[in-house]
Design an enzyme around this catalytic site. Sequence first.
Site, PDB file in Angstrom:
ATOM      1  N   SER A 139      76.061  26.809  59.073  1.00  0.00           N
ATOM      2  CA  SER A 139      77.147  25.830  59.136  1.00  0.00           C
ATOM      3  C   SER A 139      77.156  24.867  57.959  1.00  0.00           C
ATOM      4  O   SER A 139      78.182  24.242  57.678  1.00  0.00           O
ATOM      5  CB  SER A 139      77.064  25.038  60.446  1.00  0.00           C
ATOM      6  OG  SER A 139      75.784  24.443  60.593  1.00  0.00           O
ATOM      7  N   ASP A 378      73.821  13.391  63.608  1.00  0.00           N
ATOM      8  CA  ASP A 378      73.836  14.544  62.716  1.00  0.00           C
ATOM      9  C   ASP A 378      73.394  14.115  61.317  1.00  0.00           C
ATOM     10  O   ASP A 378      74.163  13.500  60.578  1.00  0.00           O
ATOM     11  CB  ASP A 378      75.243  15.156  62.683  1.00  0.00           C
ATOM     12  CG  ASP A 378      75.316  16.415  61.823  1.00  0.00           C
ATOM     13  OD1 ASP A 378      74.301  16.772  61.192  1.00  0.00           O
ATOM     14  OD2 ASP A 378      76.393  17.028  61.775  1.00  0.00           O
ATOM     15  N   HIS A 381      74.345  18.002  58.447  1.00  0.00           N
ATOM     16  CA  HIS A 381      75.610  18.283  57.764  1.00  0.00           C
ATOM     17  C   HIS A 381      76.030  17.056  56.944  1.00  0.00           C
ATOM     18  O   HIS A 381      75.361  16.017  56.959  1.00  0.00           O
ATOM     19  CB  HIS A 381      76.686  18.643  58.791  1.00  0.00           C
ATOM     20  CG  HIS A 381      76.333  19.860  59.597  1.00  0.00           C
ATOM     21  ND1 HIS A 381      75.696  19.772  60.811  1.00  0.00           N
ATOM     22  CD2 HIS A 381      76.517  21.174  59.342  1.00  0.00           C
ATOM     23  CE1 HIS A 381      75.487  20.997  61.281  1.00  0.00           C
ATOM     24  NE2 HIS A 381      75.966  21.868  60.406  1.00  0.00           N
TER      25      HIS A 381
END
Length: 413
Positions: A139, A378, A381
């Site tokens: 991702s 997070d 990312h």
Amino acid sequence: MKVRTNEVLNVKYTARNTPKSIILILFTLLLIMLPLSLMRDSSEPSQKISSISVLKNSTEVKQCNIFSGKWVHYHEGPYYDNESCHWIIDQQNCMKFGRPDSEFLHWRWKPNECELPLFDATQFLNVVKGKKMVFVGDSVGRNQMQSLLCLLSHVSEPEDVSLKYTTDETYFKRYYYVEYNFTLANLWSPYFVKSSDDSIMKLYLDEADEAWASKVEEFDIAIISAGHWFFKPLLFYENKKLVGCNKCGKKNVTDLGHYYGYKKAFRTAFGTLLNLRRFKGVTFFRTFSPSHFENGDWNKGGNCIRTKPFSNEEMKLDGYVLETYLTQVKEFKAAKKVAIKRGLKFNMIDSTEIMLLRPDGHPNNFGHGKDKNVTFNDCVHWCLPGPVDTWNEFLFYMLKLGHKSGPKLQRII
């Protein structure tokens, strides 16, 4: 060269006893040299001042080590925002979900030896016109693809043609730019190798994942990257036999650590690209993207609340990040030697140490996953817009240099 007044006077003084033709020649030379000298003197200071704005209309690409440098403050804003680009997913849409600071948007990577050209969407699309580009991996790689969609959006919007190729459009995306006959795609494969999900994930380290290996031959440019999934508990298989694991906690199974699986998976991925008969494209390997959890692990209250980059002196590449980086780079270098012999192009986007300096670029809790009732910080990312856009500036630089000068692209790395 500076012309002193007494030198001019000496020419005039000696002219009395000199033939007219010689006088005319000397006088003409003086008229030519004086303006050139003055122009040279006045231009020298400006050559020492680097100006990013000059690059906006530049078609020149100076070859240098673009991965050695530092982050510098950049007063202009990002290329796009969450209102101008509709491709940003909620997970990385930091401004939409209330991130209060914007300082992280005002830094730009500055190589030591040259300027990194600003991303030019029109030039990029012209370079890749008629080609197909794919991001293979996890991702974070998809994060880069979404950045690229946004960078190109003010020039051209693609058609989402994913359903023409797959029923799983969450993980396998294809976008088509009609005007440029350019396809941009994502092939989800976080391990590169065949896997099966049991109570503990099984990795078959010597077998490529068909999800990408069966399709990559269609593409002219492949960008591969992977990392964080290898830190999970894993069982390692080779020749169909269990050889060890990472954090599996099983009796009579040797814990080989995540580096072992990481090494073998990249070896298989590079070997697949080298041995596919119809794949003649350019491979870009982007190095490991470090996370920045502080005050605990991702599931134990860890967060990333910093609002500005580390300086080169504050943070050094070491520990597990360095070892993870070196593990994959060693496999890349071995593969590149073979690639050169076979006439294939393997190139490295060396982003690990660069991104290690950007703890401010993650969503932290300013991003929303699909499950709105579950929140987590997070720090893996990257916000869009954000420092991840730099990866596509690197990609643009390398593609443009290769497009203009062919084999020299091999010598960037």
